[in-house]
Design an enzyme around this catalytic site. Structure first.
Site, PDB file in Angstrom:
ATOM      1  N   SER A 459       0.806  -1.221   0.000  1.00  0.00           N
ATOM      2  CA  SER A 459       0.000   0.000   0.000  1.00  0.00           C
ATOM      3  C   SER A 459       0.839   1.271   0.000  1.00  0.00           C
ATOM      4  CB  SER A 459      -0.951   0.007   1.205  1.00  0.00           C
ATOM      5  OG  SER A 459      -0.237  -0.196   2.408  1.00  0.00           O
ATOM      6  N   ASP A 581      -1.671   6.488  11.029  1.00  0.00           N
ATOM      7  CA  ASP A 581      -1.251   5.109  11.302  1.00  0.00           C
ATOM      8  C   ASP A 581       0.259   4.961  11.394  1.00  0.00           C
ATOM      9  OD1 ASP A 581      -0.398   5.240   8.664  1.00  0.00           O
ATOM     10  OD2 ASP A 581      -1.921   3.883   7.897  1.00  0.00           O
ATOM     11  N   HIS A 584       1.234   4.819   6.268  1.00  0.00           N
ATOM     12  CA  HIS A 584       0.853   5.410   4.993  1.00  0.00           C
ATOM     13  C   HIS A 584       1.294   6.869   4.931  1.00  0.00           C
ATOM     14  CE1 HIS A 584      -1.840   1.904   5.287  1.00  0.00           C
ATOM     15  NE2 HIS A 584      -1.631   1.849   3.982  1.00  0.00           N
TER      16      HIS A 584
END
EC number: 2.3.1.-
Length: 604
Positions: A459, A581, A584
């Protein structure tokens, strides 16, 4: 003592301070784990300790009542449980709802749904339905810890009815014990079966059906070792055996608190069951009236904490969720943890003194509108003040302030929610980050127009993909949310086997979502033959971060065609690079990571 039909009046069971001492150990483990799971990776096992204690204590109380009176008054039992548990939870829900509205209004819809689930004690099934991952904590969910209270309350509702039915129909108690043991094995089997099918930690961790095993082990111990039948003066040999087994079990349990983590798969294949058996041995030793280990666990400090364990459990996670939401996970200053602890202690003590204790003793009489009853009046005024916004939240009056994100994968790395948010790349002129030139100037340069690197990642690669493609038009980018290194080898064999020449450039950004072995890494690297390979290391607030980065660094040292891109070092101290988080990327982080990769490609 009045006797009726061979029975005496019910006498309260003796107080066992050792159980409060054990509760203290359990709640401290849980709090430390939630403060920073790397400090005590297995601290979540404290929940299982609470489950075993609950199963044991509730069954002992019910058996004592049945032995004394010949009946179990279910209505009285349920009222006692509600008086003990519900008032403190309701106050927590009102405070969290109001605080969310004032401080985190964009989360009000999600928190509203969590509140409703908590009121009806179905939080665990709600989180299963919404695919919430318990072990990922960066999403703002201040009531997620109430899943365990939901399981206990469901147990309190149904178990007494089943127990009474069995006591009335089966005379031999050992047979009843065997029935509960059989059901615990079925629960264990369900956990193993469901986990083997989909590897979903959260389904088996949250499920009442799969966690029942732990509660029932406590039930079985109550049949085998009822505290009201233990002798005060057993032989010295018996005391020695009890103390030895209890002490050894406690030492092993504490070691497991440090050794086990949420990635330890064997705990779902019988591990919770075995760990709960250790807890049984500890309970058996601390409830005995004459053992020295019971005296140790009856230490005034532990008992003080243990008596407040319910309040501490209720408030600690809500406090941590609110405070930590203002910081990047993995980059939280030390002083913040002192704030967490201080606020938790304050709220827990207020709850214990002014909510739990009064309601447990007085019930609804703990509230009173008459000013002459000052404590009751103040309590009533506070409750009413909180109740007004609380009810408005429940009916959706403030939904317009919130985002309709209820929790599907909302706190898991395997999420598109975060990535969609992070990919909002807006054109910004003349931005400078630690020596970076503006995005506009870089994109106008033709330095990278002729290179054709292959980039494979998870990601984080998705986050930088659009920006990187704008700078290197001929690059080939393959990013997927949730991808792990071991999943990449089949992908490379199927789609990228042509990248083997020394003129080829391959960038691998993997390790965000899990650990891997040296062999798995080498097998992947060997697929690219003589190509120049660039390994991007990780910054992820997980226990495997250090090992992942060590393996990547070692590979760069061992293989002449492999270069390490040290994103971990580059991003150290730059909280502005990251989303909440801690993994990211925000726009500045996208530019910074892209710059690191481009510099490495340019050198070669």
């Amino acid at each position: 003592m009045n006797k009726t039909k061979g029975f005496t009046k019910y006498k309260k069971m003796r107080y066992m301070p050792g159980l409060d001492g054990l509760r203290a150990i359990a709640v401290l483990g849980i709090i430390i784990y939630h403060l920073n799971k790397q400090w005590l990776t297995g601290g979540f096992l404290g929940v299982d300790t609470f489950f075993v204690i609950s199963g044991y204590l509730i069954t002992s109380l019910l058996l004592k009542e049945y032995d004394d009176t010949g009946i179990i008054k279910l209505k009285s039992f349920w009222i006692r449980r509600l008086k003990r548990l519900l008032p403190a939870v309701i106050v927590l829900l009102m405070v969290v709802g109001t605080a969310t509205l004032l401080l985190k209004s964009d989360n009000i819809i999600r928190v509203k749904h969590d509140i409703i689930a908590a009121i009806f004690y179905v939080s665990n099934w709600w989180y299963i339905a919404k695919d919430v991952n318990y072990f990922e904590q960066f999403s703002f969910m201040p009531l997620k810890h109430l899943w365990s209270l939901a399981i206990e309350e469901q147990f309190y509702i149904f178990f007494p009815v089943i127990l009474v039915t069995l006591l009335l129909t089966i005379k031999k108690r050992y047979k009843i014990g065997f029935i509960f043991w059989g059901v615990s094995i079925i629960s264990l089997g369900l956990m193993m079966f469901i986990y083997s099918i989909n590897g979903d930690h959260s389904r088996v961790y949250f499920g009442t059906d799969t966690r029942l095993q732990t509660l029932l082990l406590g039930v079985i111990l109550a049949f085998l070792w009822p505290p009201f039948k233990l002798k005060n003066d057993p032989p010295k040999v018996v005391k020695y055996v009890i103390d030895s087994i209890g002490s050894l079990s406690f030492i092993v349990l504490i070691l497991l608190f440090f050794i086990i983590n949420d990635e330890t798969n064997w705990i779902y294949d019988g591990g919770f069951y075995l760990i709960s058996i250790l807890t049984l041995f500890i309970i058996a030793s601390v409830v005995h009236p004459s053992t020295w280990i019971a005296k140790i666990f009856s230490n005034p400090v532990l008992v003080f904490i243990g008596k407040r364990s319910y309040s501490l459990y209720l408030w600690h996670f809500a406090v941590i969720s609110f405070v930590h939401s203002y910081y990047v996970d993995g980059q939280i200053p030390v002083y913040v943890y002192f704030i967490d602890i201080s606020l938790t202690i304050i709220f827990a003590e207020l709850s214990y003194r002014f909510i739990e204790t009064p309601f447990r003793k007085e019930g609804i009489k703990a509230l009173n509108w008459r000013p002459s009853y000052i404590p009751q009046f103040i309590r009533m005024a506070i409750v009413v003040t909180l109740l007004i916004p609380f009810m408005l939240i429940l009916v959706g009056a403030f939904n317009k302030y919130g985002k309709d994100i209820i929790g599907e994968k909302a706190n898991s790395f395997d999420t598109t929610i975060e990535d969609n948010y992070l990919m909002r790349i807006a054109p910004i002129d003349n931005i400078h980050i630690d020596g970076l030139v503006s995005e506009k100037k870089k994109e106008s340069s033709d330095v990278y127009n002729n290179i054709k690197p292959l980039l494979i990642g998870d990601s984080v690669m998705v986050d930088i993909g659009e920006s990187f493609k704008s700078s290197v038009p001929k690059s080939r980018i393959d990013g997927k949310v949730g991808r792990q290194l071991y999943q990449t080898l089949p992908l490379v064999k199927a789609n990228y086997s042509q990248y083997k020449k020394s003129s080829d450039q391959v960038v691998l950004e993997l390790g965000t979502n899990g650990d891997f072995t040296v062999k798995q890494l080498d097998d992947l690297l060997n697929q690219f033959g003589k190509a120049k390979i660039y390994l991007v290391n990780t910054r992820v607030p997980r226990i495997y971060e250090a090992n992942v980065n060590r393996l990547l660094a070692d590979a760069a040292k061992r293989k002449s065609n492999v270069t390490l891109i040290d994103w971990n070092k580059r991003s150290q101290g730059h909280s502005e690079y990251f989303a909440p988080d801690g993994v990211h990327l925000e726009y500045k982080g996208v530019l910074a990571l892209k710059d690191e990769i481009l510099k490495a490609l340019k050198k070669k």
